[in-house]
Design a protein around this motif. Structure first.
Motif, PDB file in Angstrom:
ATOM      1  N   ILE A 140       0.848  -1.189   0.000  1.00  0.00           N
ATOM      2  CA  ILE A 140       0.000   0.000   0.000  1.00  0.00           C
ATOM      3  C   ILE A 140       0.883   1.238   0.000  1.00  0.00           C
ATOM      4  O   ILE A 140       1.605   1.503   0.967  1.00  0.00           O
ATOM      5  N   CYS A 141       0.857   1.988  -1.081  1.00  0.00           N
ATOM      6  CA  CYS A 141       1.636   3.224  -1.204  1.00  0.00           C
ATOM      7  C   CYS A 141       0.763   4.404  -0.788  1.00  0.00           C
ATOM      8  O   CYS A 141      -0.346   4.568  -1.302  1.00  0.00           O
ATOM      9  N   THR A 142       1.252   5.228   0.119  1.00  0.00           N
ATOM     10  CA  THR A 142       0.470   6.370   0.588  1.00  0.00           C
ATOM     11  C   THR A 142       1.013   7.710   0.098  1.00  0.00           C
ATOM     12  O   THR A 142       0.361   8.736   0.294  1.00  0.00           O
ATOM     13  N   GLU A 143       2.209   7.715  -0.518  1.00  0.00           N
ATOM     14  CA  GLU A 143       2.745   8.992  -0.977  1.00  0.00           C
ATOM     15  C   GLU A 143       3.476   8.890  -2.305  1.00  0.00           C
ATOM     16  O   GLU A 143       3.198   9.641  -3.236  1.00  0.00           O
ATOM     17  N   GLU A 192     -10.802   2.278   3.397  1.00  0.00           N
ATOM     18  CA  GLU A 192     -11.476   1.472   2.371  1.00  0.00           C
ATOM     19  C   GLU A 192     -10.571   0.354   1.875  1.00  0.00           C
ATOM     20  O   GLU A 192     -11.006  -0.776   1.651  1.00  0.00           O
ATOM     21  N   CYS A 193      -9.298   0.674   1.721  1.00  0.00           N
ATOM     22  CA  CYS A 193      -8.333  -0.296   1.194  1.00  0.00           C
ATOM     23  C   CYS A 193      -8.166  -1.478   2.137  1.00  0.00           C
ATOM     24  O   CYS A 193      -8.252  -2.637   1.723  1.00  0.00           O
ATOM     25  N   ILE A 194      -7.932  -1.213   3.425  1.00  0.00           N
ATOM     26  CA  ILE A 194      -7.631  -2.314   4.333  1.00  0.00           C
ATOM     27  C   ILE A 194      -8.876  -3.093   4.746  1.00  0.00           C
ATOM     28  O   ILE A 194      -8.793  -4.278   5.080  1.00  0.00           O
ATOM     29  N   THR A 195     -10.027  -2.440   4.742  1.00  0.00           N
ATOM     30  CA  THR A 195     -11.239  -3.142   5.170  1.00  0.00           C
ATOM     31  C   THR A 195     -11.906  -3.914   4.043  1.00  0.00           C
ATOM     32  O   THR A 195     -12.626  -4.883   4.309  1.00  0.00           O
ATOM     33  N   LYS A 196     -11.667  -3.529   2.801  1.00  0.00           N
ATOM     34  CA  LYS A 196     -12.350  -4.194   1.681  1.00  0.00           C
ATOM     35  C   LYS A 196     -11.361  -4.909   0.758  1.00  0.00           C
ATOM     36  O   LYS A 196     -11.349  -6.132   0.677  1.00  0.00           O
ATOM     37  N   ARG A 197     -10.532  -4.153   0.066  1.00  0.00           N
ATOM     38  CA  ARG A 197      -9.688  -4.769  -0.970  1.00  0.00           C
ATOM     39  C   ARG A 197      -8.645  -5.708  -0.364  1.00  0.00           C
ATOM     40  O   ARG A 197      -8.466  -6.838  -0.842  1.00  0.00           O
ATOM     41  N   VAL A 198      -7.948  -5.249   0.665  1.00  0.00           N
ATOM     42  CA  VAL A 198      -6.931  -6.098   1.295  1.00  0.00           C
ATOM     43  C   VAL A 198      -7.584  -7.300   1.963  1.00  0.00           C
ATOM     44  O   VAL A 198      -7.088  -8.432   1.868  1.00  0.00           O
ATOM     45  N   ASN A 199      -8.692  -7.070   2.626  1.00  0.00           N
ATOM     46  CA  ASN A 199      -9.407  -8.175   3.281  1.00  0.00           C
ATOM     47  C   ASN A 199      -9.836  -9.222   2.260  1.00  0.00           C
ATOM     48  O   ASN A 199      -9.789 -10.431   2.527  1.00  0.00           O
TER      49      ASN A 199
END
Length: 353
Positions: A140-143, A192-199
């Motif tokens: 996950i890239c944040t910057e 959204e990323c960690i709760t849906k796509r990553v999960n």
């Protein structure tokens, strides 16, 4: 495990096969009522089926505290860890990264934090016996933009240099397309990323490693000094979500963090290198985030004195330091970053008194 390997009534096995339930583990995903409806078996037969399957999938029903501590029963896998792809770094961490909990890699710019993250993305795909988890990674890239060219360089170099790994394993890494890149530049997108796509990726067994690069960037401009309580709530919320993912799927979560200079020498800080003249820095996000971590590692570049020729193969010498971990002493080792990846220097690991 095949159905024919189970010591079970052939009539029950035939009913399960007619229901098109192909996997033994799949049985445990259904309730008793669902199994009755799918297989047309009686409640007694379904209970017998569930007990037989659950018994076959576990070697023992009870473990003593001493067995768990000593890890004499391999089915517990308490000592299994993710290798960093370097025996020197693995030795520092007594085997590698723990499979549950959040591990932070903090450090200044150009310390090699992202390089370690990329190397872990390759290591996770190796077989268990080589320190991997036989699965992919989500980055996950944040910057910044994901360093895809550097990743490809590491893949090519490891294909040529990893003589200890069979060729077919290296090819799996090279062509497996098992690194999933996500971009999350703000707090809502990250949630959204960690709760849906990553999960979803974890649920499907496609990945067994989550890397966040970097966690501090999400909070850089979102909060002012007056928003400290709200910021702490976000940090606790994200920490809890990442912990749940780690515990549920038994995966390591790596969070790369930035550092800030420490102005007050009396404050607890992490020196970027050993010695009285070392620059003192502290990882960003404060004590609230520190409390979410299982292990904190500090990466730093070593200052080069005039006329110093100790650098290895033209690479800047760096240091990886264990700041805290429940299972490790405070210690450090040196490493370099070159075209081959992150490589520890083979010297005796020093314990910090």
């Amino acid at each position: 495990m095949d159905w024919d390997q189970l010591d079970m009534n052939p009539r029950v096995i035939a009913a399960v096969k007619r229901a098109n339930i192909k996997s033994v583990k799949e049985i445990l995903h259904f309730s008793g009522a669902d199994l009755q409806r799918l297989t047309l078996l009686s409640s007694t037969d379904v209970q017998y089926l569930l007990e037989t399957v659950s018994g076959a999938l576990r070697e023992k029903t009870v473990f003593t505290a001493l067995q768990l501590f000593q890890d004499k029963n391999h089915s517990t896998s308490q000592r299994q860890k993710l290798s960093l792809g370097c025996p020197v770094l693995d030795s520092l961490l007594q085997g590698g990264i723990p499979l549950t909990g959040i591990t932070e890699i903090a450090g200044e710019s150009s310390a090699g934090k992202t390089q370690i993250g990329l190397q872990l993305c390759l290591s996770v795909q190796h077989l268990y016996k080589y320190g991997g988890l036989e699965s992919g990674a989500v980055y996950i890239c944040t910057e910044d933009v994901f360093p895809n060219k550097r990743l490809q360089q590491l893949i090519e170099q490891q294909s040529n240099l990893r003589a200890d790994v069979p060729h077919n394993v290296v090819q799996k890494i090279k062509f497996g397309n098992s690194i999933f890149v996500e971009h999350a530049a703000d707090l809502d997108t990250f949630r959204e990323c960690i709760t849906k796509r990553v999960n979803l990726l974890l649920s499907r067994g496609m990945v067994r490693l989550v890397i966040v690069d970097s966690i501090a960037a999400l909070f850089r401009c979102e909060f002012g000094a007056e928003d400290s309580v709200l910021k702490a709530r976000y940090l606790q919320s994200f920490g809890a979500k990442l912990h749940r993912l780690s515990s549920k799927f038994r995966i390591p979560v790596i969070c790369i963090n930035q550092v800030t200079d420490t102005m007050d020498e009396r404050r607890s800080a992490v020196q970027s290198s050993p010695g009285p003249m070392a620059k003192s820095v502290t990882p960003a996000l404060g004590i609230t985030w520190s409390n979410q971590l299982l292990m904190r590692l500090m990466a730093s570049r070593m200052p080069q004195a005039a006329g110093d020729t100790s650098h290895h193969s033209g690479s800047t010498l760096r240091m990886l330091r264990v700041v805290f971990a429940p299972h490790l002493p405070q210690s450090f080792c040196y490493y370099t970053v070159n075209s081959e990846g992150v490589k520890g220097i083979k010297v005796e690991t020093s314990n910090i008194l």
